[in-house]
Design a protein around this motif. Structure first.
Motif, short mmCIF file in Angstrom:
data_model
loop_
_atom_site.label_atom_id
_atom_site.label_comp_id
_atom_site.label_asym_id
_atom_site.label_seq_id
_atom_site.Cartn_x
_atom_site.Cartn_y
_atom_site.Cartn_z
N SER A 76 0.83 -1.21 0.00
CA SER A 76 0.00 0.00 0.00
C SER A 76 0.86 1.26 0.00
O SER A 76 0.38 2.34 -0.34
N ASP A 78 3.44 1.72 -1.95
CA ASP A 78 4.02 1.89 -3.28
C ASP A 78 3.09 2.79 -4.09
O ASP A 78 2.22 2.32 -4.81
N LYS A 81 3.25 2.48 -8.00
CA LYS A 81 2.99 1.09 -8.46
C LYS A 81 4.09 0.55 -9.37
O LYS A 81 3.83 -0.11 -10.36
N ASP A 82 5.35 0.83 -9.02
CA ASP A 82 6.47 0.34 -9.82
C ASP A 82 7.13 -0.90 -9.24
O ASP A 82 8.10 -1.41 -9.78
#
Length: 88
Positions: A76, A78, A81-82
């Motif tokens: 959560s 990140d 979102k990588d």
């Protein structure tokens, strides 16, 4: 007949005990941090889910620690979102 049942019972018991081994996975022990500041105290570069991920957020100062279980527990955090949580 009693001897055969005793042998079967003993074999079943021995096999059952030898195949039972409590598994201690990192997922069960992976620490969930409340925010990135807390996570970065212990892991300055953040946490990556595997070695193949690359940072999308720009240049970073530290190399992330690779741990799929720790990343999963803190996914959560990140934001971009990588695949790297709390990179810096």
């Amino acid at each position: 007949m009693k001897k055969i049942l005793t042998i079967i019972f003993t074999t079943t018991l021995v096999l059952g005990i030898s195949t039972f081994s409590p598994t201690s996975t990192d997922a069960a022990t992976a620490k969930v941090f409340k925010n990135c500041t807390e996570l970065n105290k212990e892991y300055p570069g953040g946490v990556a889910k595997d070695t193949k991920v690359t940072n999308k957020g720009g240049k970073t100062k530290y190399k992330p620690t690779v741990s799929a279980e720790l990343y999963k527990a803190n996914a959560s955090k990140d934001r971009d979102k990588d695949g790297i949580a709390c990179e810096r």
